[in-house]
Motif scaffolding. Sequence first.
Motif, PDB file in Angstrom:
ATOM      1  N   SER A  26      38.993  37.623  43.667  1.00  0.00           N
ATOM      2  CA  SER A  26      38.141  36.438  43.806  1.00  0.00           C
ATOM      3  C   SER A  26      36.799  36.783  44.450  1.00  0.00           C
ATOM      4  O   SER A  26      35.797  36.139  44.174  1.00  0.00           O
ATOM      5  CB  SER A  26      38.850  35.344  44.604  1.00  0.00           C
ATOM      6  OG  SER A  26      38.981  35.709  45.962  1.00  0.00           O
ATOM      7  N   ALA A  56      41.149  34.407  39.060  1.00  0.00           N
ATOM      8  CA  ALA A  56      40.249  34.360  40.220  1.00  0.00           C
ATOM      9  C   ALA A  56      38.950  35.098  39.928  1.00  0.00           C
ATOM     10  O   ALA A  56      37.856  34.605  40.222  1.00  0.00           O
ATOM     11  CB  ALA A  56      40.942  34.964  41.442  1.00  0.00           C
ATOM     12  N   ASN A  60      35.201  33.229  39.309  1.00  0.00           N
ATOM     13  CA  ASN A  60      34.174  33.531  40.305  1.00  0.00           C
ATOM     14  C   ASN A  60      33.079  34.470  39.798  1.00  0.00           C
ATOM     15  O   ASN A  60      32.237  34.915  40.574  1.00  0.00           O
ATOM     16  CB  ASN A  60      34.828  34.086  41.570  1.00  0.00           C
ATOM     17  CG  ASN A  60      35.583  33.008  42.310  1.00  0.00           C
ATOM     18  OD1 ASN A  60      34.972  32.096  42.853  1.00  0.00           O
ATOM     19  ND2 ASN A  60      36.902  33.071  42.299  1.00  0.00           N
TER      20      ASN A  60
END
Length: 103
Positions: A26, A56, A60
């Motif tokens: 992330s 993730a 992101n």
Amino acid sequence: MQFNSISPIPEDDDELHLPELVYWASLGEVAEVEKALANGIDVNQTDDEGYSALQAAAENGNLDVVKLLVAKGADVAYKGEYTALQLAEMAEQDDIVAYLKSL
């Protein structure tokens, strides 16, 4: 990661306790993702809600991590609530959308 020293960090905050691979993915930390995978962590590791490291990274905007996870065998078709592609589309991560569609 550095926290503001005047902000209290709750001990029961689930976000601070993400599985290692999901956490590093992330944040886009390629070296940490590589290290976690080298230490035997499953490339398809998910958190308690079924959110994967690939999801993730895709959501992101971490293209290098997305590519690394895919190269290491991450399941691009895995769907919790959404697939990694759907999350990237919703987050308008165009480079990741293009990459995932090219697979």
